[in-house]
Every structure is written in C-alpha cells, then in structure tokens.
Design an enzyme around this catalytic site. Sequence first.
Site, short mmCIF file in Angstrom:
data_model
loop_
_atom_site.label_atom_id
_atom_site.label_comp_id
_atom_site.label_asym_id
_atom_site.label_seq_id
_atom_site.Cartn_x
_atom_site.Cartn_y
_atom_site.Cartn_z
N GLY A 266 53.46 -20.78 -12.82
CA GLY A 266 53.50 -21.42 -11.51
C GLY A 266 54.33 -20.62 -10.53
CB CYS B 209 54.63 -17.21 -16.59
SG CYS B 209 55.30 -16.24 -15.21
CE1 TYR B 210 59.30 -22.97 -12.39
CE2 TYR B 210 58.12 -24.58 -13.73
CZ TYR B 210 59.12 -24.27 -12.82
OH TYR B 210 59.96 -25.27 -12.36
CG HIS C 253 50.35 -14.83 -16.80
ND1 HIS C 253 50.19 -16.18 -16.50
CD2 HIS C 253 51.37 -14.39 -16.02
CE1 HIS C 253 51.06 -16.52 -15.56
NE2 HIS C 253 51.79 -15.45 -15.25
CD GLU D 150 47.39 -17.18 -18.49
OE1 GLU D 150 47.94 -17.67 -17.48
OE2 GLU D 150 48.04 -16.78 -19.48
CG ASP E 118 26.44 -26.57 -11.42
OD1 ASP E 118 26.36 -25.78 -12.37
OD2 ASP E 118 27.23 -26.40 -10.46
CE LYS F 87 27.20 -22.27 -11.84
NZ LYS F 87 26.61 -23.27 -10.95
#
Length: 523
Positions: free
Chosen positions: A62, A89-90, A179, A181, A237, A379
């Site tokens: 964050g 991280c945060y 990070h 991710e 979608d 998605k």
Amino acid sequence: MTKAQTSSHDHILILDFGSQVTQLIARRLRESGVYCEIWPFNQADETRIKMLNPRGIILSGGPSSVLDDDAPAAPEIVFKMGVPVFGICYGQQTMVQQLGGRVESARSREFGRAYVDVLEDSEITANVWEKNAHEQVWMSHGDHVACLPDGFEVIAKSDGAPYAFIADKERQFYGVQFHPEVVHTLHGRELLKNFTHNVCGCSGDWTMSSFRAEQIAKLRTQIGKSKVICGLSGGVDSSVTAVLIHEAIGEQLTCIYVDTGLMRAGESGQVVSLFRDNYNIPLIHEDASERFLHALTGIDDPERKRKIIGSMFIDVFDECSKRIGGADFLAQGTLYPDVIESVSFTGGPSETIKSHHNVGGLPEDMELKLVEPMRELFKDEVRALGRELGMPEDFIRRHPFPGPGLAIRIPGEVTQSKIEILRKADTIYLDEIQKAGLYDEIWQAFAVLLPVKTVGVMGDCRTYDNVCALRAVTATDGMTADYFPFDHEFLGRTATRIINEVHGINRVVYDITSKPPGTIEWE
C-alpha cells in the site's frame, strides 16, 4: 462484498491496503487453484473474517507509511486466529509494527529490480530458493523493517532492506519487503504457491470445471422456475454469462441484443448466429441503429455522445424487457474487478455495479433481481469458463470492445458514412494482425477515424480525405497499458491496404501513447 460463495473450497483472504497490484496477488493464487477474496482492510471486522474461515491471510502492499499517525493496520484478529499470515511490503511493515517490532524510514529506498541474498531455508522458499542464493525480486518501498518482533528470524536480505524476508515459523507468520506477485520477482508465483499449499494446506482444487458445476447448481436454486432476461453487448462477459445461465435453466432465459448500429463489421450477425443457431437460446434482436444515429446527429462532445447512447440503450432495453413480460431476474456479466473497484479501501462500502456493463446503467424502476454468476471471476477466468462451456475459440478470444461502440472511435459528429469508413479500415487492420499471428499478443487493437483531413495524391489526382489512426496496446487488465511495438513493415503494409481499399482515407498514423498518460480509447 459478501461472504464467499464457494465455501466447499479452501479460502485465502487478501486484505487490501491500497496497492496498485493487489489484484495480481489474487490472480496468482487463482492460477494455482486456490480461491481467494480481496477485502479492504477497514471493512474486515472480526465477525466477517471468522465467517469466511480462511486457511490463511495475506496483507497487501500500500502507499501509506506505518510511521504516520493514522496509518492503516490489520484487524487484531488476524494475528489471533491461529492461521498463517503473509505480509507483503506495507503488509510486512504493519505486521511487524503491530507485533512489537519497529519500522523506520530508509536512507536508501528501493524501487524496481533488486536482489536478495537468501540466508536461511523456510517452508515458503522450499524447492524455490536455495540457501546462499542471490535472487531477483521487485521492490517498491521507502520505509523498511529495523527491528524484528520476538519469534522472527531473517530469511533473506537486500542492500536496502536488511529484513527483506522474515519468518516466525512457530506461528507461521511471514513477511517480505518485495512484491512476489509481479512477474519481475523471479519465482514469485512459486513462493506464493508454497504459502497457500505448503503452509496453509490448500488443496488447489478450485478449477473452472468445479466452478461451472457449482454455479449451475446455485443458479437453479436461486432462479427456480422464474424467467431471466440477459442483455447481450456482443462482448465476452455477457455472452459467457448467457451460455452458463442457459445451461442451468434452459428456455427460462431470454437474451436481448440491442443493435446500436455502432458495432464492428459483421459483429451483430455473429452474435445472433452464436445464440440462435449454436445454442438455440431465445433471443430478441432489436435493430435500433436508425434511432441511435438520429439521436447522435450534430453531437460532437464525447461525454454527450456516451450519455445519449447510454440513455437510448436503457430505453430500448426496457421496451424489449416489457415485451417479454413476467421476468423476475436480470442477468449481468459483472466481474470480480468491478466488485473490488466498487469498494474503496479508503472509503465506505458500496455495492453499486459499474454502469459500463450495460452501457448506461439500468433504469431504477425495472424491479428485477440481479443474477451475476461471474462476479467471482477475473477476465482471464471468464475466457477459461467460456472454453469449459465449449464456446467458439475465436469468440472468447475477442479483444474488449467499448459499450458505446464505434461512436467513441469517431471523434466529432457520428454519421453513417463515417461509420462505414471506419468499419472497413478496422476490418483490414484486424485482418493484418490475425495474418501476422499477433492477435493474442495484443490486449486491444482498433482503428480511429480522426476529424482531420489532409491533402494526398492518388493516381496523379489530388485528394483531400480523412486521417486514420491505428491503436494497439498490451495490458494485463486494461488499468495500465503500453503500445504494441509493431515493426515498420507491418505498419507500412497495413497503411497501404487501408489507403488503397478504403475510399475516404488517404493517410494513416500509429498511436504510441501509453496509459497513463493517455487512455486506451480516444474518447
């Protein structure tokens, strides 16, 4: 957001502290077969967390500093539930601060690619990082951990973060300053999988096949014998939503396709054929193209165009739904990013669904209950579900297309002649992309007909015709994007075809603007 609807599977809870890449954490977990939900940190009270009963909790990064007086913090229950916790991280910093350690402002900040030295083994690094290895990660921090809480040890360090990876192995609390991710952290995906599978004990059984079966059962329970209407936009979608619901309830579903006259070449025919011929789904095809074009006459402001198209769409859709009569449910192709983005981690809760799903928002007096079977999916998962349902590959691979259609790719007034010119140019452009084998490498590609005319020479004669701009971008979710690096041979070949084959265009340019500062669409 509500309690998870897939309670038969292991769950991981992600508490969001406002990172721009929090959704990437969820995507990485989903890719390894683990269901997860993202909640704003300040909307995760003790009762809600206990109801979810997660196998583990991840604290995201964050923009805040734990040194600020009003710094965000994790609910205390997070550290008292007896489940593994992974701070990123945060998330690492607030965990350290809350458990009695200390965080301080770093003298040297780390942003971008960095390297950590692995000092010790751990369950998260098992079979991924070896002790004494030098591993690439992605950093983005100003503060760093300066003193560890009791029970923690250092797993890895970097030049700017002496406690880049920490662990309390007894309580199964882990924290990383980098990070995992993002793709720039090599093997980050495997580190996260070790947390979910090895530490939390998740089985990784969340698949599209299981999701399909569970959703069909839920839809039958939710809908019963009632009628459902589904608004088709022509996009992936809403189409996958319709096919899934039809598999669950059959002819209780009726689809409405409002043809605005602003679709790409042949698109309306493809949509009608897919649903009437391939799936035999009851479909109302309402050709309202003349009404839309008349309403847009003389309008050149982009926001006014969007509002007119949205309002007209609502009117036509409402007329069609009343014609059907007796429907109790409205189906929408709402996706998980829309649910996440409707709840800000800095603001109050809101379940308002974004209006772009149905172009302009549905009328408040429709009195229909919502059916949103894909509100848990990203998605790429929707496309996977489409494949699971056996939908044509060329349909589910289609690039995103804006609700207002070609109207926002014609800056200035929209006319029938401009629509036809743009359709032809767009068709040629996409054809060349397909022939070059580049379609799946591109997030979105399209042509724009500019409100500019230039002098040209064709067959020894002077021309004064329109300029066409080509746009192609790469992106993960459309929130940020970069232009696609076509080679000049491709651009030259495509420009030559457009100029030769489309009467009304004598010049072609390529847009190399990223997002930000630009947007993907021109209007």
